[in-house]
Write an enzyme that holds these catalytic residues in place. Sequence first.
Site, PDB file in Angstrom:
ATOM      1  CG  HIS A   1      -1.986  -1.014   1.205  1.00  0.00           C
ATOM      2  ND1 HIS A   1      -2.362  -1.746   2.315  1.00  0.00           N
ATOM      3  CD2 HIS A   1      -2.780  -1.438   0.196  1.00  0.00           C
ATOM      4  CE1 HIS A   1      -3.345  -2.568   1.980  1.00  0.00           C
ATOM      5  NE2 HIS A   1      -3.615  -2.392   0.701  1.00  0.00           N
TER       6      HIS A   1
ATOM      7  CG  PHE B   1       5.879   0.407   7.044  1.00  0.00           C
ATOM      8  CD1 PHE B   1       6.823   0.935   6.168  1.00  0.00           C
ATOM      9  CD2 PHE B   1       5.503   1.176   8.140  1.00  0.00           C
ATOM     10  CE1 PHE B   1       7.380   2.185   6.383  1.00  0.00           C
ATOM     11  CE2 PHE B   1       6.055   2.431   8.364  1.00  0.00           C
ATOM     12  CZ  PHE B   1       6.998   2.932   7.481  1.00  0.00           C
ATOM     13  CG  HIS B   2       0.319  -2.544   4.853  1.00  0.00           C
ATOM     14  ND1 HIS B   2      -0.819  -1.772   4.677  1.00  0.00           N
ATOM     15  CD2 HIS B   2       0.664  -2.401   6.156  1.00  0.00           C
ATOM     16  CE1 HIS B   2      -1.133  -1.190   5.817  1.00  0.00           C
ATOM     17  NE2 HIS B   2      -0.253  -1.557   6.735  1.00  0.00           N
ATOM     18  N   PRO B   3       4.036  -5.228   2.865  1.00  0.00           N
ATOM     19  CG  PRO B   3       6.188  -5.999   3.396  1.00  0.00           C
ATOM     20  CD  PRO B   3       5.141  -4.993   3.810  1.00  0.00           C
TER      21      PRO B   3
END
Length: 539
Positions: free
Chosen positions: A298, A473-475
Amino acid sequence: MPRRLEGDFDYIVVGAGTAGCIMANRLSADANNRVLILEAGGNDNWIWFHIPVGYLFAIGNPRSDWMFKTEAEPGLNGRALAYPRGKVIGGSSAINAMISMRGQAADYDHWRQLGLTGWGYDDVLPHFRRLEDHFLGESEHHGTGGGWRIEAPRLSWDILDAVGDAAVEMGVPRIADFNTGDNEGVSYFHVNQKRGRRWSSARGFLKPVLNRANLRLEKNVLVDRLIVEHGRAVGVRFMQGGEVVEARTKGEVILCAGSIGSTQVLHRSGIGPADWLSPLGIDVVLDKSGVGRNLQDHLQQRAIYKVQGVRTLNETYYNLFRRGLMGLDYAFRRRGPLTMAPSQLGIFTRSDATRERANIQFHVQPLSLDKFGDPLHRFPAITVSACNLQPTSRGTVRIRSAQPDEKPAIAPNYLSTDDDRQVAADAIRTTRRLMKQKTLSKYHPQEFLPGPAVGDDDASLAKAAGDIGTTIFHPVGTAKMGAASDPAAVVDERLRFYGIAGLRIADASVMPTITSGNTNTPTAMIADKGAAMILEDSR
């Protein structure tokens, strides 16, 4: 010659982060299962792992963060971004935003439509409920008694209340709970805290069961590779205290090291795209093109607005008297700004009327700074960040060498599709419309970033998005679930690795498409469901 770790294990869990803590808890609940869990970090015995605002000190600190960076991103006009990942028991749940967010029912129903039987929203809802100890109590949506404590935020800000009112004025419905299947609306985020303290996966699921005789935790371990014999994963090799150690299992190895970590382990094991691994001198065990591809994240556009006549954290931070009061408020009541998640107010809405469901999420904060880790601005301001919930850009994660301590090449490929650039432009337009609502006029919001000089045409806004865009920080997605007919699929719907027996992945990397919101809670669900399937398959 590697040292053999004593013990005869049924399961080896790689990674004691959000997923790994839950996985180890569930598998070791049966006293007959001998479980080893390996963690690269150490204990969470630092105060800033527990005071919620401690993320300011934990992110960007090698004590708690892997300190990854992305490659220079063309879509971000050549910028590279810091890419924090937790390095401690609890993993990223020990340093993240603490926001409890499942996403949308449609996310999981889409997974089911891709052929992933058992992953529709009705299928995963029992796992979400089972995990929870929710302040709202038992209901069709929520559970109590689980290890994942969820509470309401313990402070409020007049300026955030006003932004919420402006969203309603703009036509966004006010809702009480983002986690009932459809998160379109405006509300305060619920948080993974317990009485004003961060509640990580380690606190909720791992530490309470470390007294089990059949569960062993090894910390400060750098997993190098899997041991694969005759097409089956039979153990792992890791570094600990300068020594090479091997651990073996009669059952299964379960990767729970996340979209970055699990990919690294697989690549060093010779499992991944042969054209990536062979040039590094790695013997290819299995040519698997999907390992390290399909990276999704995101991207948010961090808009900043100066305000007047209302308190923000900026000026509070620079007032020593008020800072002292903040400390006292936390010490005696566990309330106030020290309990703050990075974002407090959430708004889920549509970037344009043609979207079938909410596709942008606002994180609204009563503070501003140039970039994460920098000091707060000395003028009163708020940050109004909008992110694309359903990006179509896809990136990669790949190792640079066979050395386990070398950081990987992370290339999210942000804003590489026309649709993502259009949503980014529309998101900035939506932000501007929100901040021009009559409700906010008394606070005289003035656009500071991207700035009033940026025009309202698509090209100007897309460039601005590249200038101000940053990760939240949503890998996910680098070892995606998929049908056997999908050449890019890495695991099946039971999280079993295609082509290697005795190996599963149960973390955010298996998501075929990213969920519409913060990804920590969906990762916890994947671990709980994955553990249930492993136990079921072992019977």
